[in-house]
Scaffold this active site. Structure first.
Site, PDB file in Angstrom:
ATOM      1  N   ASP A  61       0.844  -1.186   0.000  1.00 48.33           N
ATOM      2  CA  ASP A  61       0.000   0.000   0.000  1.00 48.33           C
ATOM      3  C   ASP A  61       0.883   1.242   0.000  1.00 48.33           C
ATOM      4  O   ASP A  61       1.679   1.456   0.933  1.00 48.33           O
ATOM      5  CB  ASP A  61      -0.907  -0.019   1.233  1.00 48.33           C
ATOM      6  CG  ASP A  61      -1.889   1.138   1.242  1.00 48.33           C
ATOM      7  OD1 ASP A  61      -2.694   1.233   0.306  1.00 48.33           O
ATOM      8  OD2 ASP A  61      -1.818   1.951   2.177  1.00 48.33           O
ATOM      9  N   THR A  94      -2.961   5.808  -4.498  1.00 41.99           N
ATOM     10  CA  THR A  94      -1.836   6.548  -3.920  1.00 41.99           C
ATOM     11  C   THR A  94      -0.530   6.254  -4.653  1.00 41.99           C
ATOM     12  O   THR A  94       0.246   7.169  -4.945  1.00 41.99           O
ATOM     13  CB  THR A  94      -1.677   6.201  -2.432  1.00 41.99           C
ATOM     14  OG1 THR A  94      -1.569   4.783  -2.286  1.00 41.99           O
ATOM     15  CG2 THR A  94      -2.870   6.681  -1.633  1.00 41.99           C
ATOM     16  N   THR A  95      -0.294   4.986  -4.958  1.00 41.66           N
ATOM     17  CA  THR A  95       0.948   4.629  -5.664  1.00 41.66           C
ATOM     18  C   THR A  95       0.976   5.246  -7.049  1.00 41.66           C
ATOM     19  O   THR A  95       1.995   5.788  -7.491  1.00 41.66           O
ATOM     20  CB  THR A  95       1.085   3.100  -5.755  1.00 41.66           C
ATOM     21  OG1 THR A  95       1.033   2.542  -4.439  1.00 41.66           O
ATOM     22  CG2 THR A  95       2.394   2.715  -6.415  1.00 41.66           C
ATOM     23  N   ASP A 386      -9.093   0.726   1.224  1.00 36.87           N
ATOM     24  CA  ASP A 386      -9.081   1.257  -0.144  1.00 36.87           C
ATOM     25  C   ASP A 386     -10.411   0.990  -0.835  1.00 36.87           C
ATOM     26  O   ASP A 386     -10.956   1.865  -1.532  1.00 36.87           O
ATOM     27  CB  ASP A 386      -7.940   0.625  -0.949  1.00 36.87           C
ATOM     28  CG  ASP A 386      -6.568   1.110  -0.482  1.00 36.87           C
ATOM     29  OD1 ASP A 386      -6.526   2.066   0.318  1.00 36.87           O
ATOM     30  OD2 ASP A 386      -5.563   0.528  -0.910  1.00 36.87           O
TER      31      ASP A 386
END
Length: 552
Positions: A61, A94-95, A386
């Site tokens: 994550d 996010t990544t 998520d």
């Protein structure tokens, strides 16, 4: 004398100027992006974080990795903020946001070496981001809030590659049911979905309780284990004798006086228990403590009492049962009580918990996550978080996009066409932005062990042919229609990622001087404590070795 340089900084001050400052910031941003890039996609790898005490986190994550890393470079910390913003706004992507931000800086580096000014790059990037956002709106797919199939697919897509694949169908169903249960007419607050992590069993044993599970047990063994069709009271205070606000001294000269004093205290506690019973409560949840004598009288009345209940649990209990919290039992009336079809103390993996179930309208629910080890459950919990975020976002916006790198390839082609209409050197920046977006499908291919060039060529060909939903199947290496395959992402995941990544990249590119400062006037954080900008101060100013040393 007139030709000597004027020095205004102290001798110990550090200063990096011009291209050196730009290069340092670009390298810092790229290093952060590179550190999480291999975690992207359904075949992304995991990272193991180990602290000085030996505690371990195994995850892929993005925001968890970046927030737990010891990043001490001010420019790198700005890229971390991209991930945190993405997590707060959407809950997923996010990544992707960090990787795009790093690639924008990488593309800008080449143009800076060609003497394209940073201000020109910033302007071109902003134009490209605005055009990309508009293009995403045009290719977005409308979703009805009752379309459970797409909602399940969105939840499943968000948790793919995060350790939950073995029970993805079950978990995605739990997520959708949970979000729909707590949805109000105008808002959806996922804080009303409590996640209880229980070590033991398998992920398939996870379940959704339409109600609240309180991680406490009844205060006395003499109280019943179970209450059916229970009236629930919530007291935001104590069931104890209140101490005086000022120091007081009582002189007792006779044993009878002491006995009378104790009897008076006991009578007060008995009256408290009777007030709860007279209001008609079968169960009472108390924020503070419950005196032993009060426990005795409550047990005599057949009332289940639970003490030291967290405020978050109290608010969820109030939403689930319809009870109105009161500050004192003196204020408790029948109108303040809530209802639950079942309140029971149950054992889960050796721990006693209070289950409040069978409520009329479950506006607060609890998800029980099971797993073989604590590390497994923690990673599944992050996947669930998520998924909750993307389902909430989809219900709020009603728009989704096909996944698998399809939006990025479509945007890349659209921006190259748009670049032709942009005059001046900004055109180069728009083209660089288009190239940067392709880092997502390229990374998906690399992480799946595929040839990134072949994969990109095939994707471009399909999109040129008019297939807007063509994406990369990381498992087979084929280019497939992601909409038909059921791989969806909320529109806001992509728009927020592009906006945040662009803002961070532009901010770093516009910095041409990094100077060690004294005590800066900074904004307060959530706890009211002053926080230095960039989190770690100027630890990495001298170069990447000091600031990023703790990260890589």
């Amino acid at each position: 004398m007139g030709n000597q340089p004027l020095i205004v900084l102290s001798e110990d001050s550090q200063r990096t100027s011009g291209k050196d400052a730009q290069s340092m910031n670009v390298q810092a941003g790229k290093a952060v992006a590179e550190s999480v890039r291999t975690t992207l996609g359904p075949k992304g790898m995991d990272k193991m974080l180990v602290d000085s005490s030996g505690n371990v986190i195994v995850t892929n994550d993005g925001v968890t990795l970046l927030s737990e890393m010891e990043i001490d470079h001010p420019a790198a910390d700005m890229i971390v903020e991209v991930a945190e913003t993405q997590e707060d706004e959407v809950g997923d992507g996010t990544t992707s946001a960090v990787v795009v931000s790093g690639e924008l800086l990488s593309q800008a580096e080449d143009l800076l070496e060609q003497d394209i000014h940073a201000t020109t790059l910033a302007q071109g990037y902003r134009q490209a981001a605005e055009e990309a956002t508009n293009a995403l709106e045009e290719i977005a797919i409308e979703v009805d809030e009752d379309d459970d199939e797409i909602l399940h697919q969105i939840a499943a897509t968000a948790m793919t590659g995060k350790g939950a694949e073995s029970a993805r169908d079950l978990l995605s169903g739990l997520v959708v049911d949970a979000v729909q249960a707590v949805a109000d007419e105008d808002t959806i607050d996922t804080d009303n979905i409590k996640v209880e992590k229980v070590v033991g069993g398998s992920i398939e044993n996870s379940e959704l309780v339409e109600g609240v599970i309180v991680d406490k047990e009844r205060v006395s063994d003499n109280m019943p284990y179970f209450a059916e069709d229970a009236s629930v009271a919530i007291v935001d205070g104590d069931l104890e004798i209140k101490e005086t606000e000022i120091d007081a001294e009582v002189n007792v000269t006779d044993p009878d006086q002491l006995e009378q004093f104790l009897e008076q205290e006991e009578q007060q506690l008995k009256e408290m228990a009777e007030q709860v019973a007279d209001a008609g409560a079968d169960v009472v949840f108390v924020d503070g403590g419950i005196d032993d004598m009060a426990q005795h009288y409550l047990a005599q009345e057949g009332i289940i009492a639970v003490r030291r209940v967290k405020s978050s649990d109290q608010s969820q209990l109030a939403r689930a049962t319809g009870a109105t919290p009161v500050s004192s039992v003196d204020d408790l009336t029948e109108d303040d009580l809530g209802f639950a079809g079942s309140v029971a103390q149950k054992d889960i993996a050796g721990d006693q918990r209070i289950f409040v179930e069978d409520v009329d309208d479950a506006k607060a629910v609890t998800m029980i996550l099971r797993g073989g080890t604590e590390h497994v459950i923690d990673e599944v919990d992050r996947a669930i978080e998520d998924s909750l975020g993307v389902v909430r976002t989809t219900l709020q916006d009603g728009k989704v996009l096909a996944g698998g790198g399809a939006p990025e390839v479509e945007l890349s082609l659209a921006l190259r066409d748009y670049a032709d209409s942009v005059g001046g050197r900004e055109q180069l920046a728009v083209e660089a932005f288009a190239d940067a977006l392709e880092v997502i499908p390229r990374t998906l291919a690399e992480n799946a062990g595929l040839d990134p060039i072949d994969s990109l060529v095939e994707l471009r060909a399909d999109h040129d042919g008019g297939n807007e939903a063509a994406g990369l199947d990381a498992f087979t290496g084929d280019t497939i229609d992601m909409a038909e395959e059921g791989v969806y992402e909320p529109l806001r995941v992509k728009t927020q990622a592009i906006e945040s990544a662009t803002e961070a990249a532009v901010m770093l590119l516009r910095i041409d001087d990094v100077i060690a400062a004294g005590d800066l006037a900074v904004a307060d954080d959530d706890d009211g404590e002053d926080m230095p900008p960039g989190g770690g101060g100027m630890g990495g100013m001298g170069g990447m070795g000091g600031g990023m040393g703790g990260m890589m």
